[in-house]
Scaffold this active site. Sequence first.
Site, mmCIF file in Angstrom:
data_model
loop_
_atom_site.group_PDB
_atom_site.id
_atom_site.type_symbol
_atom_site.label_atom_id
_atom_site.label_comp_id
_atom_site.label_asym_id
_atom_site.label_seq_id
_atom_site.Cartn_x
_atom_site.Cartn_y
_atom_site.Cartn_z
ATOM 1 N N LYS A 1 -38.490 -16.577 -13.316
ATOM 2 C CA LYS A 1 -37.997 -17.728 -14.081
ATOM 3 C C LYS A 1 -38.457 -17.628 -15.531
ATOM 4 C CE LYS A 1 -41.918 -20.616 -12.684
ATOM 5 N NZ LYS A 1 -42.335 -21.883 -12.040
ATOM 6 N N TYR B 1 -51.869 -23.951 -45.664
ATOM 7 C CA TYR B 1 -51.401 -25.325 -45.828
ATOM 8 C C TYR B 1 -52.558 -26.315 -45.746
ATOM 9 C CZ TYR B 1 -46.425 -24.209 -45.542
ATOM 10 O OH TYR B 1 -45.162 -23.747 -45.796
#
EC number: 5.1.1.1
Length: 381
Positions: free
Chosen positions: A55, A276
């Site tokens: 999956k 940042y």
Amino acid sequence: MNDAVNPTAAKTVTGWPVSEAAAGAILTIDLGAIRENYRRLKALLGGVHCAGVVKANGYGLGAAKVAAALTREGCDIFFVALLAEGIALRKAVGTGPDIYVLNGLPPGSEPEAVAAGLCAVINSGAQLKAWRAAVHDAGRRLPAAIQVDSGMSRLGMAPAEVEALAGDSSAFDGIDIKYVMSHLACADEPRHPANEQQRLAFERLRAMLPRAPASLANSSGIFLGPSYHHDLARPGAALYGINPTPGEPNPMLPVVWLQAKVAQTRRIEKGAGIGYGHSYHADGPLSLATISFGYADGWLRRSASAAWFEGVRLPFLGRVSMDSIILDISALPPGRLREGDLVELLGPSQSVDDAAGHAGTIGYEILASLGPRFHRHYVGG
């Protein structure tokens, strides 16, 4: 750009052709290690059948490639989560293996599942009714697994639903019940009382249903012993090198090696702000490298806080950006790391489980989060 023009190109899950030269990071996937992990699990299971859970695009590593490798080890049963995954996998592996859709089929999608030759996992009375209607429309018996909720409260028929079906001899008419199954919630904690509670609940619930082979064990469940093995085990994480026995040495081989390219190097002086928000200020002169890799590639901002080069740890400085991370490379000799060089994020110096531990998460999330911008390089298999 296409594969015919550029033989080094590798299609990502989005269909982008990403050559090694064009990519900001290289993800090497060892299919031979996946095959060996499957062999190790099969050895623990004795004669019990062993499926492969692929999956989420094979936990982010490529379901088609993983399934092809496992098929060469004799794996002939695969589990996916979603119908769309099952349809894609069927196209990749052909008509041979059985493919089960763990989350069940969305209402109205049954004809697509039948056309693709998929096996429904029936999780509710409503899904049972819909699959019986599909049997009627197809004019033949159709395969399915019946999932019961033995205590995880996630997917599967509730005990009350199972008890109601116990007295209905026609409830499963036309359905070829391949397995009765459930899923363990705490198998990675061997001493957790829920394991035995679920096993006993599973035995009680499946005794109410038509006689069929049983499946309970996931990766960690295999290590709980033969009483959990039944007729089919469904390993996923362990195939991909994630430790199924946390707190103990990992019995699985590592499968992935993730390297990112250096985009730029620089020297900064004391007091310079980094990244940042200037969340870090240099406490002295530093040598930095910026790598072309960030949270858009699936590296969580809270993930492991260092890369490695030639065995030397290179700490992250400042925040992880969308497309870049800044490293402190002051521990390396000047000029040793240059633009275009590769640093390791996952590999011999830092395993998937190591990175997950730093992030306060699990290895499954690290792998499944890996994005589509890598050049994917498959070895072995």
